[in-house]
Design a protein around this motif. Structure first.
Motif, mmCIF file in Angstrom:
data_model
loop_
_atom_site.group_PDB
_atom_site.id
_atom_site.type_symbol
_atom_site.label_atom_id
_atom_site.label_comp_id
_atom_site.label_asym_id
_atom_site.label_seq_id
_atom_site.Cartn_x
_atom_site.Cartn_y
_atom_site.Cartn_z
ATOM 1 N N VAL A 138 9.874 3.429 -8.222
ATOM 2 C CA VAL A 138 9.704 4.128 -6.954
ATOM 3 C C VAL A 138 8.278 3.958 -6.426
ATOM 4 N N VAL A 139 8.184 3.606 -5.148
ATOM 5 C CA VAL A 139 6.907 3.501 -4.449
ATOM 6 C C VAL A 139 6.936 4.495 -3.292
ATOM 7 N N LEU A 140 5.955 5.385 -3.232
ATOM 8 C CA LEU A 140 5.851 6.338 -2.134
ATOM 9 C C LEU A 140 4.868 5.780 -1.108
ATOM 10 N N LEU A 141 5.324 5.600 0.123
ATOM 11 C CA LEU A 141 4.509 5.052 1.195
ATOM 12 C C LEU A 141 4.235 6.152 2.218
ATOM 13 N N GLU A 142 2.964 6.474 2.422
ATOM 14 C CA GLU A 142 2.591 7.596 3.291
ATOM 15 C C GLU A 142 1.255 7.283 3.975
ATOM 16 N N PRO A 143 1.168 7.457 5.311
ATOM 17 C CA PRO A 143 -0.057 7.102 6.021
ATOM 18 C C PRO A 143 -1.157 8.161 6.004
ATOM 19 N N MET A 144 -0.817 9.443 5.813
ATOM 20 C CA MET A 144 -1.806 10.509 5.943
ATOM 21 C C MET A 144 -2.527 10.774 4.623
ATOM 22 N N ALA A 149 5.880 7.944 -13.483
ATOM 23 C CA ALA A 149 5.380 6.574 -13.346
ATOM 24 C C ALA A 149 5.848 6.029 -12.005
ATOM 25 N N MET A 150 5.037 6.198 -10.983
ATOM 26 C CA MET A 150 5.376 5.690 -9.658
ATOM 27 C C MET A 150 4.110 5.220 -8.971
ATOM 28 N N SER A 151 4.286 4.396 -7.954
ATOM 29 C CA SER A 151 3.145 3.924 -7.177
ATOM 30 C C SER A 151 3.062 4.711 -5.878
ATOM 31 N N ILE A 152 1.844 4.968 -5.424
ATOM 32 C CA ILE A 152 1.630 5.671 -4.165
ATOM 33 C C ILE A 152 0.718 4.805 -3.303
ATOM 34 N N VAL A 153 1.201 4.451 -2.139
ATOM 35 C CA VAL A 153 0.489 3.539 -1.254
ATOM 36 C C VAL A 153 0.209 4.256 0.060
ATOM 37 N N ARG A 154 -1.055 4.201 0.494
ATOM 38 C CA ARG A 154 -1.373 4.761 1.797
ATOM 39 C C ARG A 154 -1.241 3.674 2.855
ATOM 40 N N GLY A 155 -0.434 3.947 3.855
ATOM 41 C CA GLY A 155 -0.244 2.985 4.928
ATOM 42 C C GLY A 155 1.054 3.241 5.661
ATOM 43 N N ARG A 156 1.313 2.399 6.669
ATOM 44 C CA ARG A 156 2.529 2.481 7.466
ATOM 45 C C ARG A 156 3.377 1.237 7.228
ATOM 46 N N ALA A 157 4.688 1.422 7.279
ATOM 47 C CA ALA A 157 5.600 0.323 6.976
ATOM 48 C C ALA A 157 5.411 -0.860 7.901
ATOM 49 N N GLU A 158 4.970 -0.604 9.160
ATOM 50 C CA GLU A 158 4.844 -1.689 10.118
ATOM 51 C C GLU A 158 3.546 -2.480 9.991
ATOM 52 N N GLU A 159 2.638 -2.053 9.126
ATOM 53 C CA GLU A 159 1.364 -2.747 8.957
ATOM 54 C C GLU A 159 1.539 -4.026 8.141
#
Length: 231
Positions: free
Chosen positions: A95-101, A118-128
């Motif tokens: 699981v990867v959590l994608l969140e811009p804020m 055990a998961m990845s957390i990525v800051r950003g927007r899907a359209e980037e």
């Protein structure tokens, strides 16, 4: 003498059917959401009473649609819904959590550490572009209360490999939205769209999910990531 007030964090009996031996983790997540979610602006004050049926269980039952071992990107994860309940219920998923804020990313990192997930957390927007380079080729993307289906398909389908799926958690207007945005979904590469109910026999109100498969003919820039076989 009046009865003591019910603890809203006490899980309903059906929760054990969904989470099994990992139910204690789900309870800890529900408590973190209740204690900090309102203050951090992740859920409304009235949502505390409905944490299990409206948020935690509503998200976790989507696991019915995910084959073993799939890589799942939770787009606009916010409070970690549906990504964190999915990771708790299905430790086999990547699981990867994608969140811009930033403040929400900090919350997600705190919860992942607290629960030992055990998961990845990525800051950003899907359209980037940088996000697409990093996460393209995933098996599925999930989204809950993020955007109308047309925009959601445009943002999320490029993250998914051909043959993979976008799982959009929607409400009663799912059929109307799918009809309205059918052309936009097709233009984004979506094929074989359908509406599925998850959690029947478990939840009083099953979760409505719009399932959109990404077409095999769509170009796939996976940033060098190994392609996965359909499971």
């Amino acid at each position: 003498m009046s009865e003591p007030a019910r603890d809203p964090i006490q899980p309903p009996p059906v929760a054990e059917r969904v989470f099994g031996l990992r139910l204690p983790l789900a309870v800890r997540y529900a408590r973190l959401l209740a204690e900090h979610g309102v203050v951090r602006g992740l859920i409304g004050p009235r949502e505390v009473e409905r944490i299990w049926d409206r948020h935690v269980l509503n998200s976790a039952v989507v696991s019915e649609l995910l084959p073993e071992g799939w890589r799942v990107v939770d787009v606009g994860s916010g409070a970690g819904l549906p990504g964190i309940p999915l990771a708790i219920a299905r430790p086999d998923l990547e699981v990867v959590l994608l969140e811009p804020m930033a403040r929400r990313v900090a919350w997600l990192e705190d919860v992942a550490w607290e629960l030992g997930l055990a998961m990845s957390i990525v800051r950003g927007r899907a359209e980037e572009g940088v996000v697409r380079e990093r996460l393209a080729g995933s098996d599925a993307a999930t989204a809950r209360a993020v955007a109308p289906l047309a925009r959601l398909a445009q943002w999320s389908l490029p993250l998914v490999r051909p043959g993979g799926r976008l799982l959009a958690l929607k409400g009663a207007s799912a059929a109307e939205e799918l009809t309205r945005d059918a052309a936009a979904v097709s233009a984004a590469g979506g094929v074989r769209s359908e509406i599925v109910s998850c959690g029947g026999g478990v939840l009083d109100a099953p979760t409505t999910v719009v399932v959109i498969e990404r077409g095999a003919g769509t170009s796939d820039r996976d940033g060098g990531r190994r392609r996965r076989k359909d499971r």
